[in-house]
Scaffold this motif. Structure first.
Motif, PDB file in Angstrom:
ATOM      1  N   LEU A   1      -9.292  -0.950   7.170  1.00 21.93           N
ATOM      2  CA  LEU A   1      -9.762   0.252   7.856  1.00 21.93           C
ATOM      3  C   LEU A   1      -9.826  -0.050   9.345  1.00 21.93           C
ATOM      4  O   LEU A   1      -9.582  -1.165   9.763  1.00 21.93           O
ATOM      5  CB  LEU A   1     -11.137   0.632   7.324  1.00 21.93           C
ATOM      6  CG  LEU A   1     -11.117   1.066   5.860  1.00 21.93           C
ATOM      7  CD1 LEU A   1     -12.509   1.059   5.285  1.00 21.93           C
ATOM      8  CD2 LEU A   1     -10.514   2.440   5.740  1.00 21.93           C
TER       9      LEU A   1
ATOM     10  N   ARG B   1     -12.862  -3.561   2.962  1.00 20.10           N
ATOM     11  CA  ARG B   1     -11.617  -3.755   3.699  1.00 20.10           C
ATOM     12  C   ARG B   1     -10.836  -2.443   3.822  1.00 20.10           C
ATOM     13  O   ARG B   1     -10.415  -2.052   4.877  1.00 20.10           O
ATOM     14  CB  ARG B   1     -10.747  -4.811   2.993  1.00 20.10           C
ATOM     15  CG  ARG B   1      -9.387  -5.064   3.631  1.00 20.10           C
ATOM     16  CD  ARG B   1      -9.496  -5.915   4.866  1.00 20.10           C
ATOM     17  NE  ARG B   1      -8.231  -6.079   5.564  1.00 20.10           N
ATOM     18  CZ  ARG B   1      -8.111  -6.588   6.777  1.00 20.10           C
ATOM     19  NH1 ARG B   1      -9.187  -6.967   7.432  1.00 20.10           N
ATOM     20  NH2 ARG B   1      -6.942  -6.707   7.365  1.00 20.10           N
TER      21      ARG B   1
ATOM     22  N   SER C   1       0.858  -1.198   0.000  1.00 21.52           N
ATOM     23  CA  SER C   1       0.000   0.000   0.000  1.00 21.52           C
ATOM     24  C   SER C   1       0.886   1.237   0.000  1.00 21.52           C
ATOM     25  O   SER C   1       1.917   1.267   0.668  1.00 21.52           O
ATOM     26  CB  SER C   1      -0.922  -0.003   1.220  1.00 21.52           C
ATOM     27  OG  SER C   1      -0.175  -0.258   2.385  1.00 21.52           O
TER      28      SER C   1
ATOM     29  N   TRP D   1      -7.857  -4.126  15.578  1.00 18.25           N
ATOM     30  CA  TRP D   1      -6.836  -3.090  15.522  1.00 18.25           C
ATOM     31  C   TRP D   1      -5.883  -3.186  16.715  1.00 18.25           C
ATOM     32  O   TRP D   1      -4.665  -3.176  16.572  1.00 18.25           O
ATOM     33  CB  TRP D   1      -7.597  -1.761  15.567  1.00 18.25           C
ATOM     34  CG  TRP D   1      -6.860  -0.636  15.026  1.00 18.25           C
ATOM     35  CD1 TRP D   1      -5.981   0.147  15.703  1.00 18.25           C
ATOM     36  CD2 TRP D   1      -6.924  -0.174  13.690  1.00 18.25           C
ATOM     37  NE1 TRP D   1      -5.487   1.086  14.847  1.00 18.25           N
ATOM     38  CE2 TRP D   1      -6.059   0.909  13.614  1.00 18.25           C
ATOM     39  CE3 TRP D   1      -7.635  -0.565  12.570  1.00 18.25           C
ATOM     40  CZ2 TRP D   1      -5.872   1.615  12.443  1.00 18.25           C
ATOM     41  CZ3 TRP D   1      -7.455   0.144  11.401  1.00 18.25           C
ATOM     42  CH2 TRP D   1      -6.583   1.210  11.344  1.00 18.25           C
TER      43      TRP D   1
ATOM     44  N   ASP E   1      -3.436  -9.546  11.644  1.00 19.03           N
ATOM     45  CA  ASP E   1      -4.516 -10.362  11.073  1.00 19.03           C
ATOM     46  C   ASP E   1      -4.013 -11.611  10.347  1.00 19.03           C
ATOM     47  O   ASP E   1      -4.749 -12.581  10.197  1.00 19.03           O
ATOM     48  CB  ASP E   1      -5.326  -9.532  10.058  1.00 19.03           C
ATOM     49  CG  ASP E   1      -6.350  -8.642  10.734  1.00 19.03           C
ATOM     50  OD1 ASP E   1      -6.319  -8.534  11.978  1.00 19.03           O
ATOM     51  OD2 ASP E   1      -7.191  -8.050  10.025  1.00 19.03           O
TER      52      ASP E   1
ATOM     53  N   VAL F   1       5.533  -7.978  -2.236  1.00 24.61           N
ATOM     54  CA  VAL F   1       6.366  -9.180  -2.081  1.00 24.61           C
ATOM     55  C   VAL F   1       5.719 -10.333  -2.838  1.00 24.61           C
ATOM     56  O   VAL F   1       4.530 -10.619  -2.678  1.00 24.61           O
ATOM     57  CB  VAL F   1       6.540  -9.537  -0.587  1.00 24.61           C
ATOM     58  CG1 VAL F   1       7.271 -10.861  -0.420  1.00 24.61           C
ATOM     59  CG2 VAL F   1       7.276  -8.426   0.148  1.00 24.61           C
TER      60      VAL F   1
HETATM   61  C1  LIG Z   1     -14.001  -1.961   7.616  1.00 26.59           C
HETATM   62  C2  LIG Z   1     -13.214  -2.375   8.811  1.00 26.59           C
HETATM   63  C3  LIG Z   1     -13.464  -1.802  10.043  1.00 26.59           C
HETATM   64  C4  LIG Z   1     -12.733  -2.191  11.165  1.00 26.59           C
HETATM   65  N1  LIG Z   1     -13.011  -1.606  12.373  1.00 26.59           N
HETATM   66  C5  LIG Z   1     -12.287  -1.956  13.453  1.00 26.59           C
HETATM   67  C6  LIG Z   1     -12.549  -1.341  14.709  1.00 26.59           C
HETATM   68  O1  LIG Z   1     -13.433  -0.491  14.855  1.00 26.59           O
HETATM   69  N2  LIG Z   1     -11.796  -1.722  15.766  1.00 26.59           N
HETATM   70  C7  LIG Z   1     -10.816  -2.655  15.653  1.00 26.59           C
HETATM   71  O2  LIG Z   1     -10.153  -2.949  16.654  1.00 26.59           O
HETATM   72  N3  LIG Z   1     -10.548  -3.254  14.481  1.00 26.59           N
HETATM   73  C8  LIG Z   1     -11.274  -2.929  13.381  1.00 26.59           C
HETATM   74  N4  LIG Z   1     -11.029  -3.540  12.192  1.00 26.59           N
HETATM   75  C9  LIG Z   1      -9.978  -4.568  12.135  1.00 26.59           C
HETATM   76  C10 LIG Z   1      -8.595  -3.928  12.000  1.00 26.59           C
HETATM   77  O3  LIG Z   1      -8.632  -2.918  11.039  1.00 26.59           O
HETATM   78  C11 LIG Z   1      -7.572  -5.001  11.619  1.00 26.59           C
HETATM   79  O4  LIG Z   1      -7.596  -6.035  12.580  1.00 26.59           O
HETATM   80  C12 LIG Z   1      -6.156  -4.431  11.583  1.00 26.59           C
HETATM   81  O5  LIG Z   1      -6.102  -3.276  10.820  1.00 26.59           O
HETATM   82  C13 LIG Z   1      -5.187  -5.458  11.012  1.00 26.59           C
HETATM   83  O6  LIG Z   1      -3.938  -4.858  10.837  1.00 26.59           O
HETATM   84  P1  LIG Z   1      -2.762  -5.604  10.079  1.00 26.59           P
HETATM   85  O7  LIG Z   1      -1.600  -4.689  10.120  1.00 26.59           O
HETATM   86  O8  LIG Z   1      -2.603  -6.986  10.616  1.00 26.59           O
HETATM   87  O9  LIG Z   1      -3.269  -5.802   8.587  1.00 26.59           O
HETATM   88  P2  LIG Z   1      -3.685  -4.724   7.362  1.00 26.59           P
HETATM   89  O10 LIG Z   1      -4.149  -3.475   7.988  1.00 26.59           O
HETATM   90  O11 LIG Z   1      -4.551  -5.511   6.521  1.00 26.59           O
HETATM   91  O12 LIG Z   1      -2.282  -4.449   6.694  1.00 26.59           O
HETATM   92  C14 LIG Z   1      -1.669  -5.378   5.843  1.00 26.59           C
HETATM   93  C15 LIG Z   1      -0.576  -4.668   5.074  1.00 26.59           C
HETATM   94  O13 LIG Z   1       0.169  -5.619   4.328  1.00 26.59           O
HETATM   95  C16 LIG Z   1       0.365  -5.148   3.012  1.00 26.59           C
HETATM   96  N5  LIG Z   1       0.596  -6.312   2.149  1.00 26.59           N
HETATM   97  C17 LIG Z   1      -0.244  -7.359   1.938  1.00 26.59           C
HETATM   98  N6  LIG Z   1       0.331  -8.236   1.083  1.00 26.59           N
HETATM   99  C18 LIG Z   1       1.545  -7.738   0.762  1.00 26.59           C
HETATM  100  C19 LIG Z   1       2.613  -8.168  -0.077  1.00 26.59           C
HETATM  101  N7  LIG Z   1       2.553  -9.303  -0.768  1.00 26.59           N
HETATM  102  N8  LIG Z   1       3.708  -7.385  -0.191  1.00 26.59           N
HETATM  103  C20 LIG Z   1       3.814  -6.229   0.506  1.00 26.59           C
HETATM  104  N9  LIG Z   1       2.840  -5.779   1.317  1.00 26.59           N
HETATM  105  C21 LIG Z   1       1.726  -6.510   1.453  1.00 26.59           C
HETATM  106  C22 LIG Z   1      -0.913  -4.368   2.701  1.00 26.59           C
HETATM  107  O14 LIG Z   1      -0.741  -3.481   1.638  1.00 26.59           O
HETATM  108  C23 LIG Z   1      -1.102  -3.652   4.047  1.00 26.59           C
HETATM  109  O15 LIG Z   1      -0.302  -2.503   4.103  1.00 26.59           O
HETATM  110  C24 LIG Z   1     -11.741  -3.172  11.049  1.00 26.59           C
HETATM  111  C25 LIG Z   1     -11.476  -3.768   9.810  1.00 26.59           C
HETATM  112  C26 LIG Z   1     -12.208  -3.373   8.696  1.00 26.59           C
HETATM  113  C27 LIG Z   1     -11.924  -3.998   7.372  1.00 26.59           C
END
Ligand SMILES: Cc1cc2nc3c(=O)[nH]c(=O)nc-3n(C[C@H](O)[C@H](O)[C@H](O)COP(=O)(O)OP(=O)(O)OC[C@H]3O[C@@H](n4cnc5c(N)ncnc54)[C@H](O)[C@@H]3O)c2cc1C
Ligand SMILES: NC(=O)C1=CN([C@@H]2O[C@H](COP(=O)(O)OP(=O)(O)OC[C@H]3O[C@@H](n4cnc5c(N)ncnc54)[C@H](O)[C@@H]3O)[C@@H](O)[C@H]2O)C=CC1
Length: 485
Positions: free
Chosen positions: A226, A124, A36, A361, A343, A79
């Protein structure tokens, strides 16, 4: 190019991991690779209690973290695969990078029913929300499938369009709430939305721009998920001059999604819930497993998350039933020198009695930070204890304009039938549920401004024997904070 630490993913888990690595080892070279364009940054971090936390989330340019942490480099690349033998990650553009220790934080992608159907949307990231808003503007009726966080927030926020909410369970919002709490919240569903929100100690999600994004198939990652308050500051208005109009269809699953042409030949008639428009001409029809068919403009599939493990399909990771990469209590995967957080991972250690994993989050932040500490301790040959945040599950959020706090085994998860529930409900004001086993508090649901969170948290953590006070625990005339001081 060689880096001591490489982190994949610019979501909250990856960014927190890179920041924490930088803090712990200011002289080591750290690389963050993200598909991203913008990264997620936590700000205004606030500890509400020992385990509850709140923060703002902002989408920032990569220069933000490079300025704050001058030993971190961020590259905007996808990646393709990881060679764990040679310690190399290969990018889609043909370049590669060597790592000492790697942390995978690639998040998840929406698990969508009827994936690929142009009438079915998932939510998402920023781009998918923008697509949803655009489609909603012209919609008279939509069907929302799923009963978790996204469905709940959408159904509450949408105005100007009829909503059929199709859920598998016997009560709404089952991921976060028991049937009693759902009954308490239900009146909010069809109420005209208040112009002024109830005061809530919760912050806003902000964005600086849109994610660079690509089409949604298994090999092309999207933007980060998000997060807090994503829905409440967005306009979610359909084509009609109506406020809330929601029909909940309980205990159903989607059997088929039919185009208009398929519907006209299927010899069944679509239903219109009472008070809903009587039109029988829709671009798409949803057949439920109770035999009912509803027509609508489009369907939102808010049916959970699949961990984003596609780039690692050739690696021999142990994968959990939910598709997450299994990590142990040091956030290590089954492959040497590779960690995972957020996640994408499945917390496969033996959990503390009052902790459980939910893809949230707060847990993404906590796992990202803890993974960094574990990586540094591995490289220094040290042992570190598990972070306190994994001692007890705690989440604060907002549903139906109520502050919602869930603690410990809030839904009596894993407690069997041998537990009791204490309830205090004041219609429209508060819902308090305490889950007890052997006279000790195991979990709680607190809806509204109850101010009970700290005391309840302590009671869960300390496992105080409440048998003598059980009858008074929820007595509104007793200040239990003083009682247990
Ligand atoms: C609509 C929505 C509302 C939400 N509301 C809440 C809330 O109110 N409260 C709460 O606690 N949680 C909420 N969540 C859940 C929370 O957003 C997620 O649990 C959290 O953001 C996960 O973070 P993460 O860093 O694990 O993954 P992500 O935020 O999914 O980040 C993954 C990253 O990896 C990158 N990536 C993926 N594949 C590759 C690759 N092959 N090469 C390089 N980069 C890559 C992506 O571009 C991204 O930057 C919500 C989720 C959604 C979808
Ligand atoms: N306020 C908050 O804390 C919020 C948290 N989130 C988090 O974001 C992530 C994504 O949210 P959601 O998609 O809502 O996931 P979720 O895990 O919260 O809910 C998924 C829901 O879909 C249902 N489901 C699964 N497969 C189905 C099928 N085939 N047919 C019908 N129903 C099906 C499940 O029973 C469950 O009710 C989750 O991790 C969630 O916890 C999302 C929004 C708000």
């Amino acid at each position: 190019m060689d880096y001591k630490y490489v982190v994949i993913g610019g979501g909250i888990a990856g960014v927190t991991c890179a920041e924490t690595l930088s803090l712990l080892e200011p002289d080591s070279k750290i690389l963050l690779v993200t598909a991203s364009k913008l990264i997620k940054a936590v700000s205004n971090y606030q500890k509400v209690s020992r385990t509850l936390e709140m923060f703002d989330v902002e989408e920032k340019d990569k220069s933000f973290i490079e300025t704050e942490c001058n030993n971190v480099t961020v590259i905007h690349k996808t990646v393709l695969e990881v060679d764990s033998i040679d310690h190399v990650i290969r990018m889609c553009d043909g370049t590669s990078i060597r790592y000492g220790l790697l942390c995978i934080c690639t998040g998840g992608k929406p698990k969508i029913i009827a994936e690929g159907n142009p009438y079915v949307l998932g939510i998402r990231d920023t781009e998918s929300v923008q697509t949803f808003q655009k489609r909603l503007k012209k919609a008279r009726r939509i069907v929302v499938v799923g009963n978790g966080g996204i469905a709940t927030e959408l159904v509450y926020e949408i105005e100007g369009s009829e909503v059929i909410w199709a859920i598998k369970d016997k009560s709404i919002t089952s991921t976060f709430m028991d049937p009693g709490a759902a009954t308490f919240c239900l009146p909010q569903l069809n109420e005209t939305k208040m112009s002024t929100d109830k005061p809530l100690k919760r912050r806003k999600y902000t964005e600086e721009g849109a994610d660079e994004n690509v089409d949604r198939n298994s090999s092309t990652p999207g933007g980060s998920a998000l997060g807090p308050d994503w829905s409440s500051h967005l306009e979610m208005k359909g084509a009609e001059q109506i406020s809330h109009k929601v029909h909940v269809e309980y205990k159903v699953e989607v059997s088929r999604i039919l185009t208009h042409e398929e519907y006209t030949t299927c010899e069944k008639s679509a239903l219109n819930p009472s008070q809903f428009s009587s039109s029988d001409c829709w671009p798409v029809y949803v057949e439920l497993n109770n035999g009912v068919i509803y027509g609508c403009d489009f369907v939102v599939s808010a049916t959970g998350v699949i961990p984003n493990t596609y780039p690692f399909r050739k690696n021999n990771f142990d994968i959990a039933e939910d598709g997450g990469i299994k990590v142990n209590d040091k956030m290590q995967t089954s492959v040497k020198d590779i960690y995972a957080a957020g996640d994408v991972c499945n917390a496969s250690w033996e959990h503390a009695s009052h902790w459980l994993q939910m893809r949230l989050w707060s847990q993404a932040r906590q796992m990202g930070a803890y993974a960094a500490k574990c990586m540094v301790s591995q490289s220094n040959n040290e042992d570190i204890p598990m972070d306190f945040c994994f001692e007890m599950f705690a989440h604060v959020t907002k549903f139906f304009n109520y502050k919602v706090i869930i603690l410990g085994k809030f839904n009596a998860q894993g407690l069997g039938s041998d537990h009791e529930l204490l309830l205090r409900v004041t219609k429209g004001e508060e819902y308090v549920k305490a889950v007890l086993q052997d006279g000790r508090l195991q979990g709680a649901v607190l809806i509204g401004e109850t101010d009970l969170e700290e005391t309840f948290e302590n009671l869960i953590l300390n496992q105080t024997d409440l048998s003598p006070f059980k009858d008074n625990l929820l007595d509104p005339n007793i200040d239990i904070e003083d009682f247990f001081d």
